[in-house]
Design an enzyme around this catalytic site. Structure first.
Site, short mmCIF file in Angstrom:
data_model
loop_
_atom_site.label_atom_id
_atom_site.label_comp_id
_atom_site.label_asym_id
_atom_site.label_seq_id
_atom_site.Cartn_x
_atom_site.Cartn_y
_atom_site.Cartn_z
N ARG A 126 -6.79 3.52 4.66
CA ARG A 126 -7.09 2.55 3.78
C ARG A 126 -6.65 2.44 2.29
O ARG A 126 -6.53 1.24 1.82
CB ARG A 126 -8.85 2.35 4.05
CG ARG A 126 -9.06 2.16 5.55
CD ARG A 126 -10.39 1.77 5.64
NE ARG A 126 -10.60 0.38 6.21
CZ ARG A 126 -11.75 -0.15 6.73
NH1 ARG A 126 -12.91 0.18 6.29
NH2 ARG A 126 -11.83 -1.19 7.03
N CYS A 143 6.30 -2.46 -1.41
CA CYS A 143 5.33 -2.38 -0.54
C CYS A 143 5.60 -3.00 1.09
O CYS A 143 4.94 -2.54 1.95
CB CYS A 143 4.10 -3.11 -1.06
SG CYS A 143 4.07 -4.75 -1.54
N HIS A 144 6.73 -3.90 0.77
CA HIS A 144 6.91 -4.43 2.31
C HIS A 144 7.43 -3.36 3.23
O HIS A 144 7.75 -3.66 4.52
CB HIS A 144 8.17 -5.80 1.92
CG HIS A 144 9.20 -5.16 1.24
ND1 HIS A 144 9.37 -4.94 0.01
CD2 HIS A 144 10.56 -4.69 2.01
CE1 HIS A 144 10.69 -4.59 -0.38
NE2 HIS A 144 11.29 -4.18 0.90
N SER A 149 0.04 0.78 11.91
CA SER A 149 0.49 2.30 12.78
C SER A 149 0.96 1.74 13.98
O SER A 149 1.81 2.77 14.48
CB SER A 149 -0.97 3.04 12.87
OG SER A 149 -1.45 3.42 11.68
#
Length: 178
Positions: A126, A143-144, A149
């Site tokens: 998180r 961050c792209h 998951s």
């Protein structure tokens, strides 16, 4: 405490949409990216800059040298963004996570769990996702390149269609892994 400065910003068209960069100048007179993203409204960017880095305002300029790097990225040089100097501020984990994001190779995205492990805190999935969400320097701090998951896109401040476009572009142009 430093006196807030006046930053500069410029926008360039990109395949996913208009991309705006806000730069400040460091002590050596070098441009430093403090915010960037897929918007033509600089207010969208200034609002995410840490208060200690937030400029008093930003003046529009026709061109910034960093936009040459953005155009090179979209012309296929996906590693061109690696050398752009970025300044963000937060707590120790976020600062480190943003540096780690810059090591995720183009064309080989991580999951949030793998990114957390890369940050040295495998249970902090998180917190790793939060680092992506709080990144003010989109594209340059990629961050792209972090997925859910399950391999799904997860979120992205500038919308999942932009994220998908960036990932597809990098997959098509990334250097082949050795």
């Amino acid at each position: 405490m430093t006196v807030p400065t006046l930053a500069r910003h410029a926008t360039v068209p990109t395949p996913p949409g208009p991309f705006t960069v806000v730069v400040d100048t460091d002590a050596d007179g070098q441009d430093v990216v403090i915010a960037s993203g897929w918007t033509a409204d600089v207010a969208d960017l200034l609002s995410v800059v840490h208060r200690s880095l937030r400029p008093a305002g930003s003046e529009h300029v026709d061109r910034l040298p960093v936009l040459d790097v953005v155009e090179e990225f979209f012309a296929g040089g996906v590693d061109a963004i690696d050398g752009v100097v970025v300044r963000q501020r937060s707590g120790p984990f976020l600062q480190e996570a943003w540096e780690v994001l810059r090591t995720v190779p183009a064309g080989r995205p991580d999951t949030y769990a793998a990114f957390a492990a890369r940050c040295g805190r495998p249970a902090a999935v998180r917190a790793a996702a939060n680092a992506c969400a709080r990144n003010a320097a989109a594209l340059f701090v990629p961050c792209h390149r972090v997925l859910g998951s399950d391999g799904g896109l997860g979120g992205f401040r500038w919308g999942t269609p932009v994220k998908r476009s960036l990932l597809d572009h990098e997959a098509a142009h990334a250097p082949v892994a050795a």
